[in-house]
Design a protein around this motif. Structure first.
Motif, mmCIF file in Angstrom:
data_model
loop_
_atom_site.group_PDB
_atom_site.id
_atom_site.type_symbol
_atom_site.label_atom_id
_atom_site.label_comp_id
_atom_site.label_asym_id
_atom_site.label_seq_id
_atom_site.Cartn_x
_atom_site.Cartn_y
_atom_site.Cartn_z
ATOM 1 N N GLN A 167 0.814 -1.217 0.000
ATOM 2 C CA GLN A 167 0.000 0.000 0.000
ATOM 3 C C GLN A 167 0.850 1.271 0.000
ATOM 4 O O GLN A 167 0.308 2.371 -0.121
ATOM 5 C CB GLN A 167 -0.939 0.007 1.215
ATOM 6 C CG GLN A 167 -2.079 -0.996 1.122
ATOM 7 C CD GLN A 167 -1.615 -2.427 1.354
ATOM 8 O OE1 GLN A 167 -0.570 -2.659 1.977
ATOM 9 N NE2 GLN A 167 -2.386 -3.390 0.866
ATOM 10 N N ALA A 168 2.160 1.149 0.137
ATOM 11 C CA ALA A 168 3.058 2.305 0.029
ATOM 12 C C ALA A 168 3.555 2.515 -1.393
ATOM 13 O O ALA A 168 4.244 3.513 -1.665
ATOM 14 C CB ALA A 168 4.243 2.137 0.969
ATOM 15 N N GLU A 169 3.227 1.615 -2.306
ATOM 16 C CA GLU A 169 3.649 1.761 -3.703
ATOM 17 C C GLU A 169 2.679 2.704 -4.415
ATOM 18 O O GLU A 169 1.896 2.314 -5.273
ATOM 19 C CB GLU A 169 3.706 0.385 -4.361
ATOM 20 C CG GLU A 169 4.717 -0.539 -3.701
ATOM 21 C CD GLU A 169 4.722 -1.936 -4.301
ATOM 22 O OE1 GLU A 169 4.101 -2.130 -5.366
ATOM 23 O OE2 GLU A 169 5.347 -2.833 -3.716
ATOM 24 N N ILE A 170 2.756 3.972 -4.059
ATOM 25 C CA ILE A 170 1.761 4.978 -4.436
ATOM 26 C C ILE A 170 2.143 5.646 -5.755
ATOM 27 O O ILE A 170 3.281 6.090 -5.936
ATOM 28 C CB ILE A 170 1.633 6.042 -3.323
ATOM 29 C CG1 ILE A 170 1.222 5.373 -2.006
ATOM 30 C CG2 ILE A 170 0.632 7.121 -3.709
ATOM 31 C CD1 ILE A 170 1.305 6.302 -0.815
ATOM 32 N N LYS A 171 1.193 5.750 -6.663
ATOM 33 C CA LYS A 171 1.385 6.477 -7.921
ATOM 34 C C LYS A 171 0.734 7.851 -7.872
ATOM 35 O O LYS A 171 1.160 8.771 -8.572
ATOM 36 C CB LYS A 171 0.802 5.687 -9.087
ATOM 37 C CG LYS A 171 1.538 4.393 -9.408
ATOM 38 C CD LYS A 171 1.038 3.780 -10.703
ATOM 39 C CE LYS A 171 1.347 4.687 -11.891
ATOM 40 N NZ LYS A 171 0.958 4.059 -13.182
ATOM 41 N N ARG A 172 -0.317 7.990 -7.078
ATOM 42 C CA ARG A 172 -1.010 9.276 -7.000
ATOM 43 C C ARG A 172 -1.668 9.422 -5.631
ATOM 44 O O ARG A 172 -2.214 8.462 -5.086
ATOM 45 C CB ARG A 172 -2.076 9.384 -8.097
ATOM 46 C CG ARG A 172 -2.752 10.749 -8.177
ATOM 47 C CD ARG A 172 -3.750 10.813 -9.321
ATOM 48 N NE ARG A 172 -3.106 10.582 -10.609
ATOM 49 C CZ ARG A 172 -3.241 9.477 -11.326
ATOM 50 N NH1 ARG A 172 -4.008 8.486 -10.886
ATOM 51 N NH2 ARG A 172 -2.600 9.346 -12.479
ATOM 52 N N TYR A 173 -1.602 10.644 -5.110
ATOM 53 C CA TYR A 173 -2.227 10.961 -3.822
ATOM 54 C C TYR A 173 -2.989 12.264 -3.966
ATOM 55 O O TYR A 173 -2.455 13.261 -4.448
ATOM 56 C CB TYR A 173 -1.149 11.082 -2.746
ATOM 57 C CG TYR A 173 -1.619 11.685 -1.445
ATOM 58 C CD1 TYR A 173 -2.380 10.947 -0.545
ATOM 59 C CD2 TYR A 173 -1.289 12.995 -1.106
ATOM 60 C CE1 TYR A 173 -2.795 11.495 0.659
ATOM 61 C CE2 TYR A 173 -1.695 13.552 0.087
ATOM 62 C CZ TYR A 173 -2.448 12.797 0.977
ATOM 63 O OH TYR A 173 -2.857 13.350 2.159
ATOM 64 N N ASN A 174 -4.263 12.264 -3.576
ATOM 65 C CA ASN A 174 -5.119 13.448 -3.601
ATOM 66 C C ASN A 174 -5.702 13.657 -2.225
ATOM 67 O O ASN A 174 -6.149 12.691 -1.587
ATOM 68 C CB ASN A 174 -6.275 13.269 -4.595
ATOM 69 C CG ASN A 174 -5.972 13.886 -5.943
ATOM 70 O OD1 ASN A 174 -5.732 15.072 -6.056
ATOM 71 N ND2 ASN A 174 -5.972 13.053 -6.975
ATOM 72 N N SER A 175 -5.757 14.901 -1.770
ATOM 73 C CA SER A 175 -6.362 15.152 -0.462
ATOM 74 C C SER A 175 -6.854 16.596 -0.382
ATOM 75 O O SER A 175 -6.310 17.490 -1.032
ATOM 76 C CB SER A 175 -5.354 14.889 0.661
ATOM 77 O OG SER A 175 -4.276 15.806 0.582
ATOM 78 N N ILE A 176 -7.875 16.790 0.433
ATOM 79 C CA ILE A 176 -8.378 18.129 0.720
ATOM 80 C C ILE A 176 -8.820 18.148 2.169
ATOM 81 O O ILE A 176 -9.430 17.182 2.660
ATOM 82 C CB ILE A 176 -9.526 18.535 -0.235
ATOM 83 C CG1 ILE A 176 -9.908 19.994 -0.011
ATOM 84 C CG2 ILE A 176 -10.723 17.601 -0.097
ATOM 85 C CD1 ILE A 176 -10.785 20.547 -1.109
ATOM 86 N N GLY A 213 -3.103 4.876 6.327
ATOM 87 C CA GLY A 213 -3.553 3.509 6.530
ATOM 88 C C GLY A 213 -2.424 2.515 6.345
ATOM 89 O O GLY A 213 -1.356 2.838 5.804
ATOM 90 N N TYR A 214 -2.623 1.287 6.824
ATOM 91 C CA TYR A 214 -1.640 0.204 6.692
ATOM 92 C C TYR A 214 -0.288 0.592 7.297
ATOM 93 O O TYR A 214 0.771 0.230 6.788
ATOM 94 C CB TYR A 214 -1.465 -0.194 5.224
ATOM 95 C CG TYR A 214 -2.759 -0.571 4.543
ATOM 96 C CD1 TYR A 214 -3.284 -1.848 4.662
ATOM 97 C CD2 TYR A 214 -3.461 0.379 3.789
ATOM 98 C CE1 TYR A 214 -4.487 -2.184 4.045
ATOM 99 C CE2 TYR A 214 -4.655 0.053 3.161
ATOM 100 C CZ TYR A 214 -5.157 -1.236 3.295
ATOM 101 O OH TYR A 214 -6.344 -1.564 2.678
ATOM 102 N N ASP A 215 -0.359 1.395 8.370
ATOM 103 C CA ASP A 215 0.835 1.857 9.099
ATOM 104 C C ASP A 215 1.703 2.819 8.285
ATOM 105 O O ASP A 215 2.840 3.109 8.688
ATOM 106 C CB ASP A 215 1.688 0.672 9.563
ATOM 107 C CG ASP A 215 0.957 -0.220 10.551
ATOM 108 O OD1 ASP A 215 0.220 0.321 11.387
ATOM 109 O OD2 ASP A 215 1.119 -1.448 10.468
#
Length: 332
Positions: free
Chosen positions: A214-223, A304-306
């Motif tokens: 779950q740390a192999e992130i390609k994109r992160y969006n947040s508001i 999430g997932y530590d």
């Protein structure tokens, strides 16, 4: 397209600012024409020309237990010029790029407004592309030109007592000594939009050996939208020195979305915790002033997932100003 939107937003923001600071890292902007005539100070003695050097690092971090990775841009230093008055401060900075380092493409604008006696607000827009990926598990640092980060945010503070002093006046060399200490505090709100993406996942080489899937992130969006408290203070020191300290902690609810190689997920823990602070020291005489300002902004949230995500912004500026319209005393 994103740069055009950013520039349009910045111009609109400055048009309604009573105290503002603008930085552009790649090309200069003609900002003088967009200042509303209502904010023009007609006293030439309140104006100054400025030269400055600055340092700015916007970075983000990924952590899981003792495993950490940092994403840090290059060309962190800049030189610039500007002008200031009692109502407006405009600085234009140019990045210093070195031939032995790959360049980070960056746009960075920020502004501060004080309206009336109780309303303090600031905002920022940042677009960075190209980061050094550093880690604490022995893999070499690599530069990734495909990693892009965009952050947009604002703070608004309603002070419980009147704002008697703005550190914008310190930056403009116009600090006036009516009393020795100014202190006020208040409550307010803040908002932030944060995004990063890459062609592949953002992990450093062999990062999959130290992180979970779950740390192999390609994109992160947040508001996020939240509440904050603020403490503003100014201290008049001997020998024409002035010091300021502004601190704003806050907490917010954040809507987050994470995109992996084959799936998307929304972290279940919505909390975001932040802290902003600014420290400044100024020296002011009749025709000249010098000031040094350091500030930092940081927030942290769970993915999430530590996995934990953190955002950091550190900035410093050393400015020298020459005041216009101030007559020198003639020697007898």
């Amino acid at each position: 397209m994103i740069h055009r939107i950013i520039i349009l937003f910045t111009v609109s923001f400055i048009s309604f600012s009573s105290h503002s600071q603008i930085k552009k890292d790649k090309d200069s902007l003609n900002l003088i024409d967009v200042v509303d005539s209502l904010f023009i100070d007609h006293d030439i003695s309140n104006y100054s020309l400025r030269l400055f050097s600055n340092y700015k690092v916007k970075q983000f971090r990924l952590k899981n237990g003792d495993t950490k990775s940092r994403y840090v841009p290059n060309n962190r230093y800049g030189l610039g010029f500007g002008f200031a008055s009692s109502k407006v401060l405009i600085d234009i900075a140019f990045n210093i790029k070195t031939a032995n380092k790959e360049a980070t493409n960056r746009f960075d604008a920020q502004g501060t407004i004080i309206v009336g006696k109780h309303h303090y607000a600031n905002g920022f827009i940042q677009s960075y592309k190209g980061f050094n990926v550093k880690n604490n598990f022995g893999e070499p640092t690599v530069f990734r030109d495909d990693i892009k980060s965009i952050t947009v945010g604002f703070n608004y503070l309603y002070t419980l007592s009147e704002i008697e002093f703005s550190y914008s006046l310190l930056k403009a060399g116009l600090a006036k000594r009516n009393k020795n200490i100014y202190i006020t505090g208040g409550l307010g709100v803040f908002g932030v939009y944060d995004y990063f993406s890459s062609n592949d996942d953002i992990l450093p080489p062999n990062g999959e050996l130290f992180y979970n899937e779950q740390a192999e992130i390609k994109r992160y969006n947040s508001i996020a939208v939240g509440v904050l408290a603020g403490f503003l203070s100014v201290f008049m020191l001997p020998k024409n020195f002035v010091a300021t300290c502004n601190i704003m902690p806050g907490v917010a609810l954040m809507n987050k979305s994470v995109t992996l190689e084959d799936e998307n997920y929304k972290p279940s823990k919505p909390m975001l915790y932040k802290l902003d602070f600014t420290l400044a020291l100024g020296y002011n005489v009749k025709r000249y002033y010098i000031n040094l300002i350091y500030g930092a902004e940081t927030y942290s949230t769970q993915l999430g997932y530590d996995n934990r995500y953190s955002f950091y912004l550190s900035k410093a500026k050393l400015a020298f100003g020459y005041k216009l319209g101030v007559n020198k005393k003639r020697k007898k």
